[in-house]
Write a protein that holds these residues in place. Sequence first.
Motif, PDB file in Angstrom:
ATOM      1  N   PHE A 265       1.137  -0.934  -0.286  1.00  0.00           N
ATOM      2  CA  PHE A 265      -0.441   0.310   0.133  1.00  0.00           C
ATOM      3  C   PHE A 265       1.097   1.658  -0.022  1.00  0.00           C
ATOM      4  CE2 PHE A 265      -2.373  -3.229   2.731  1.00  0.00           C
ATOM      5  CZ  PHE A 265      -3.025  -3.695   1.397  1.00  0.00           C
ATOM      6  N   ARG A 266       1.586   1.166  -1.383  1.00  0.00           N
ATOM      7  CA  ARG A 266       1.939   2.437  -1.015  1.00  0.00           C
ATOM      8  C   ARG A 266       2.092   3.600  -1.797  1.00  0.00           C
ATOM      9  NH1 ARG A 266       6.360   4.883  -4.720  1.00  0.00           N
ATOM     10  NH2 ARG A 266       4.880   4.049  -6.698  1.00  0.00           N
ATOM     11  N   LYS A 267       1.545   4.072  -2.800  1.00  0.00           N
ATOM     12  CA  LYS A 267       0.515   5.085  -2.767  1.00  0.00           C
ATOM     13  C   LYS A 267      -0.514   5.261  -3.658  1.00  0.00           C
ATOM     14  CE  LYS A 267       4.014   9.439  -3.542  1.00  0.00           C
ATOM     15  NZ  LYS A 267       3.925   9.964  -5.205  1.00  0.00           N
ATOM     16  N   GLY A 268      -1.065   3.690  -4.440  1.00  0.00           N
ATOM     17  CA  GLY A 268      -2.035   3.399  -5.243  1.00  0.00           C
ATOM     18  C   GLY A 268      -2.728   4.516  -5.924  1.00  0.00           C
ATOM     19  N   GLU A 269      -2.269   5.054  -7.148  1.00  0.00           N
ATOM     20  CA  GLU A 269      -2.247   6.004  -7.265  1.00  0.00           C
ATOM     21  C   GLU A 269      -2.121   6.008  -9.651  1.00  0.00           C
ATOM     22  OE1 GLU A 269      -0.695   9.530  -5.967  1.00  0.00           O
ATOM     23  OE2 GLU A 269      -1.628   9.865  -4.542  1.00  0.00           O
ATOM     24  N   VAL A 270      -2.769   7.030  -9.955  1.00  0.00           N
ATOM     25  CA  VAL A 270      -2.443   6.693 -11.305  1.00  0.00           C
ATOM     26  C   VAL A 270      -0.999   8.009 -11.981  1.00  0.00           C
ATOM     27  CG1 VAL A 270      -2.772   6.657 -13.869  1.00  0.00           C
ATOM     28  CG2 VAL A 270      -4.635   5.240 -12.054  1.00  0.00           C
ATOM     29  N   GLY A 271      -0.393   7.133 -12.647  1.00  0.00           N
ATOM     30  CA  GLY A 271       1.021   8.682 -12.767  1.00  0.00           C
ATOM     31  C   GLY A 271       1.764   8.708 -11.650  1.00  0.00           C
ATOM     32  N   ASP A 272       2.035   8.233 -10.863  1.00  0.00           N
ATOM     33  CA  ASP A 272       3.381   8.188  -9.708  1.00  0.00           C
ATOM     34  C   ASP A 272       3.933   8.846 -10.747  1.00  0.00           C
ATOM     35  OD1 ASP A 272       4.534   8.744  -7.315  1.00  0.00           O
ATOM     36  OD2 ASP A 272       4.969   6.879  -7.288  1.00  0.00           O
ATOM     37  N   TRP A 273       4.704   8.005 -12.343  1.00  0.00           N
ATOM     38  CA  TRP A 273       5.799   7.362 -12.230  1.00  0.00           C
ATOM     39  C   TRP A 273       6.062   9.337 -12.942  1.00  0.00           C
ATOM     40  CZ3 TRP A 273       5.952  10.065 -17.642  1.00  0.00           C
ATOM     41  CH2 TRP A 273       4.604  10.285 -18.043  1.00  0.00           C
ATOM     42  N   LYS A 274       5.541   9.874 -13.263  1.00  0.00           N
ATOM     43  CA  LYS A 274       5.637  11.051 -13.209  1.00  0.00           C
ATOM     44  C   LYS A 274       6.663  11.771 -12.618  1.00  0.00           C
ATOM     45  CE  LYS A 274       1.981  12.398 -16.260  1.00  0.00           C
ATOM     46  NZ  LYS A 274       0.130  11.908 -15.989  1.00  0.00           N
ATOM     47  N   ASN A 275       7.046  11.416 -10.802  1.00  0.00           N
ATOM     48  CA  ASN A 275       7.094  11.614 -10.694  1.00  0.00           C
ATOM     49  C   ASN A 275       8.665  10.648 -10.048  1.00  0.00           C
ATOM     50  OD1 ASN A 275       5.440  13.505  -8.832  1.00  0.00           O
ATOM     51  ND2 ASN A 275       4.744  11.663  -8.302  1.00  0.00           N
ATOM     52  N   HIS A 276       8.694  10.169 -11.257  1.00  0.00           N
ATOM     53  CA  HIS A 276      10.294   9.584 -10.493  1.00  0.00           C
ATOM     54  C   HIS A 276      11.316   9.393 -11.993  1.00  0.00           C
ATOM     55  CE1 HIS A 276       9.339   8.198  -7.134  1.00  0.00           C
ATOM     56  NE2 HIS A 276       7.898   8.058  -6.909  1.00  0.00           N
ATOM     57  N   LEU A 277      10.339   8.456 -13.297  1.00  0.00           N
ATOM     58  CA  LEU A 277      10.959   8.731 -14.887  1.00  0.00           C
ATOM     59  C   LEU A 277      11.623  10.265 -15.725  1.00  0.00           C
ATOM     60  CD1 LEU A 277       8.803   5.644 -15.391  1.00  0.00           C
ATOM     61  CD2 LEU A 277      11.075   5.634 -14.752  1.00  0.00           C
ATOM     62  N   THR A 278      12.784   9.937 -15.737  1.00  0.00           N
ATOM     63  CA  THR A 278      12.959  11.250 -17.023  1.00  0.00           C
ATOM     64  C   THR A 278      12.225  10.833 -18.482  1.00  0.00           C
ATOM     65  OG1 THR A 278      14.648   9.289 -17.890  1.00  0.00           O
ATOM     66  CG2 THR A 278      15.264  10.871 -16.057  1.00  0.00           C
ATOM     67  N   ALA A 279      11.924  12.071 -18.819  1.00  0.00           N
ATOM     68  CA  ALA A 279      11.224  11.835 -19.686  1.00  0.00           C
ATOM     69  C   ALA A 279      11.849  11.300 -21.265  1.00  0.00           C
ATOM     70  CB  ALA A 279      11.578  13.497 -20.746  1.00  0.00           C
ATOM     71  N   GLU A 280      13.553  10.750 -20.878  1.00  0.00           N
ATOM     72  CA  GLU A 280      13.595   9.878 -22.041  1.00  0.00           C
ATOM     73  C   GLU A 280      12.951   8.614 -21.893  1.00  0.00           C
ATOM     74  OE1 GLU A 280      17.805   8.294 -22.504  1.00  0.00           O
ATOM     75  OE2 GLU A 280      17.994  10.627 -21.958  1.00  0.00           O
ATOM     76  N   MET A 281      12.777   7.787 -20.176  1.00  0.00           N
ATOM     77  CA  MET A 281      12.696   6.776 -19.747  1.00  0.00           C
ATOM     78  C   MET A 281      11.653   6.742 -20.367  1.00  0.00           C
ATOM     79  SD  MET A 281      14.009   6.939 -15.742  1.00  0.00           S
ATOM     80  CE  MET A 281      15.283   5.451 -15.586  1.00  0.00           C
ATOM     81  N   ALA A 282      10.595   7.663 -19.740  1.00  0.00           N
ATOM     82  CA  ALA A 282       9.365   7.299 -20.186  1.00  0.00           C
ATOM     83  C   ALA A 282       8.862   7.427 -21.614  1.00  0.00           C
ATOM     84  CB  ALA A 282       8.469   8.759 -20.222  1.00  0.00           C
ATOM     85  N   GLU A 283       9.571   7.774 -22.633  1.00  0.00           N
ATOM     86  CA  GLU A 283       9.326   7.632 -24.301  1.00  0.00           C
ATOM     87  C   GLU A 283       9.677   6.424 -24.447  1.00  0.00           C
ATOM     88  OE1 GLU A 283      11.283  10.663 -27.318  1.00  0.00           O
ATOM     89  OE2 GLU A 283      11.218  11.571 -26.034  1.00  0.00           O
ATOM     90  N   LYS A 284      10.794   6.115 -24.177  1.00  0.00           N
ATOM     91  CA  LYS A 284      11.578   4.281 -24.145  1.00  0.00           C
ATOM     92  C   LYS A 284      10.012   3.621 -23.813  1.00  0.00           C
ATOM     93  CE  LYS A 284      15.718   1.549 -23.832  1.00  0.00           C
ATOM     94  NZ  LYS A 284      16.473   1.241 -23.298  1.00  0.00           N
ATOM     95  N   LEU A 285       9.312   3.419 -22.546  1.00  0.00           N
ATOM     96  CA  LEU A 285       8.750   2.485 -22.256  1.00  0.00           C
ATOM     97  C   LEU A 285       7.568   2.827 -23.188  1.00  0.00           C
ATOM     98  CD1 LEU A 285       8.178   1.885 -18.879  1.00  0.00           C
ATOM     99  CD2 LEU A 285       9.221   0.319 -19.991  1.00  0.00           C
ATOM    100  N   ASP A 286       7.158   3.824 -23.132  1.00  0.00           N
ATOM    101  CA  ASP A 286       6.310   4.100 -24.340  1.00  0.00           C
ATOM    102  C   ASP A 286       6.460   3.762 -26.362  1.00  0.00           C
ATOM    103  OD1 ASP A 286       4.948   5.703 -22.421  1.00  0.00           O
ATOM    104  OD2 ASP A 286       5.270   7.355 -23.122  1.00  0.00           O
ATOM    105  N   MET A 287       7.987   3.692 -26.245  1.00  0.00           N
ATOM    106  CA  MET A 287       8.162   3.194 -28.325  1.00  0.00           C
ATOM    107  C   MET A 287       7.870   1.617 -27.828  1.00  0.00           C
ATOM    108  SD  MET A 287      10.611   4.744 -29.120  1.00  0.00           S
ATOM    109  CE  MET A 287      12.243   3.634 -28.997  1.00  0.00           C
ATOM    110  N   ILE A 288       7.606   1.253 -26.768  1.00  0.00           N
ATOM    111  CA  ILE A 288       8.363  -0.757 -26.321  1.00  0.00           C
ATOM    112  C   ILE A 288       6.787  -1.235 -25.976  1.00  0.00           C
ATOM    113  CG2 ILE A 288       9.460  -2.727 -24.815  1.00  0.00           C
ATOM    114  CD1 ILE A 288      11.415  -0.790 -24.436  1.00  0.00           C
ATOM    115  N   THR A 289       6.168  -0.365 -25.938  1.00  0.00           N
ATOM    116  CA  THR A 289       4.398  -0.392 -25.548  1.00  0.00           C
ATOM    117  C   THR A 289       3.896  -0.390 -26.720  1.00  0.00           C
ATOM    118  OG1 THR A 289       4.904   0.129 -23.423  1.00  0.00           O
ATOM    119  CG2 THR A 289       2.418  -0.334 -23.833  1.00  0.00           C
ATOM    120  N   GLU A 290       4.299   0.074 -27.671  1.00  0.00           N
ATOM    121  CA  GLU A 290       3.693   0.216 -28.539  1.00  0.00           C
ATOM    122  C   GLU A 290       3.633  -0.564 -29.597  1.00  0.00           C
ATOM    123  OE1 GLU A 290       3.621   4.710 -29.743  1.00  0.00           O
ATOM    124  OE2 GLU A 290       3.210   3.599 -31.928  1.00  0.00           O
TER     125      GLU A 290
END
Length: 300
Positions: A265-290
Motif C-alpha cells: 500500500f505505497r500510494k495507489g495512484e495512477v501516474g506516479d511515474w511522473k515523479n520518478h521517470l525521466t522524459a527519456e525513460m518514459a518515452e522509451k517505455l512508451d515506444m516499447i509498449t507501442e
Amino acid sequence: PKDRGWVVPIMYQYQGFWHHTWQLQGVLAFQKHFLAQDTDILLVTAPKSGTTWLKAISFAIINRIQYPIASKNHPLLKNNSHVVVPFVEQLYADDNSNPDFSETPPRLFATHVPYVSLPESIHNSKVKIVYMCRNPKDLFISAFHFTNKLRPEHMGTNSMEEMFDLFCKGVFLYGPYWDHVLGFWNESLKRPKEVLFLKYEEMKEQPTTQVRKLAEFYGCPFTPEEEKEGIVDAILGLCSFESLSNMEVNKKGYLPTGEMKQAYFRKGEVGDWKNHLTAEMAEKLDMITECKFQGSGLKF
Ligand code: A3P
C-alpha cells in the motif's frame, strides 16, 4: 553474486518468462500437479499491478452471503488479502505436490504465472480467469520500490537505471511484462466467458462499473435489493486503499520483515511515474509498449 538479485545469473527463463530461483520450484509444482475444477476462480496479475486490491474485492464479492460486508468479523478485517486469497504457486512452494485446498467451491486463487505456464488442467477447463494489468510505467515504479527499498534480501539491489534497463529487456519477475499481458489479453479475446481482462486504471476511474462487471463474471450479480442497500459502495469502501492500508492486519505481518504497509500500500495512484521517470525513460517505455502491443488492439 548474492546481493544482486536482478542480475540474470540467479534468475531462470522458463517457457520464455523470468523466474527467481526461489519461486521457480513452486511454479513447476503448480504446473505439474494442480487439478482444476470448473468452478475455480483464478486472479492473475504481473507483480505490482494491483493484485492486493483485486484479491480483496473478489473475495468480498464472492463471499458476501457468508460474510456480509458490514460484518465486524469480516475476514478482510483480520487477515490481509494475500492470506485470504493465496498465491497458488506459493502454496506449491510450501508443499511441493499436495497443498491443502480444503475450501468449498468456488475456490479462489491468485497467481503471477504467465498463461503459457499455467497447468494443462486450467487450459482445458472452464476455470474463470480475471487478469488485471497496469500501465508499465507505474508498474515499474511500484516494482522498483518494492524490490529495491523493501525486499533487498530477496530481490537484490539495483539502481533505478539498471533495473529500468533490465525491465526494458524483459528481465522482470514473471516478465517480460508485455508478453505476460499479451498472453492473457489474447486469451480474453478468444474466450471472453472464461477470461476477463481488466485494467488497474479503469478500476480506479470507474470502480462501480468494474465491481458490477466482476460480480457478473463470477456468476453472482448483485440483486436489486443488494443494489438498493448500496452493496457496491460498501465493497469499494471496505477494499479502498485508505481502508485496507489503515487496518492493523495490513500494517505488519505477512512479509517476514513486517513492512506490509509500504510494500503493498505505497500510494495507489495512477501516474506516479511522473515523479520518478525521466522524459527519456518514459518515452522509451512508451515506444516499447507501442511496438509490443501493435496489432493486438490493446492500448494504454
Ligand atoms: P503503488 O506502489 O504504485 O502505490 P500488488 O498488490 O500487485 O503488489 O500491487 C501493489 C500496488 O497496488 C501498489 O501501487 C499499491 O499501492 C496499490 N494498491 C494496493 N491496494 C490498493 C487499493 N485498495 N486501491 C488502489 N491501489 C492499491
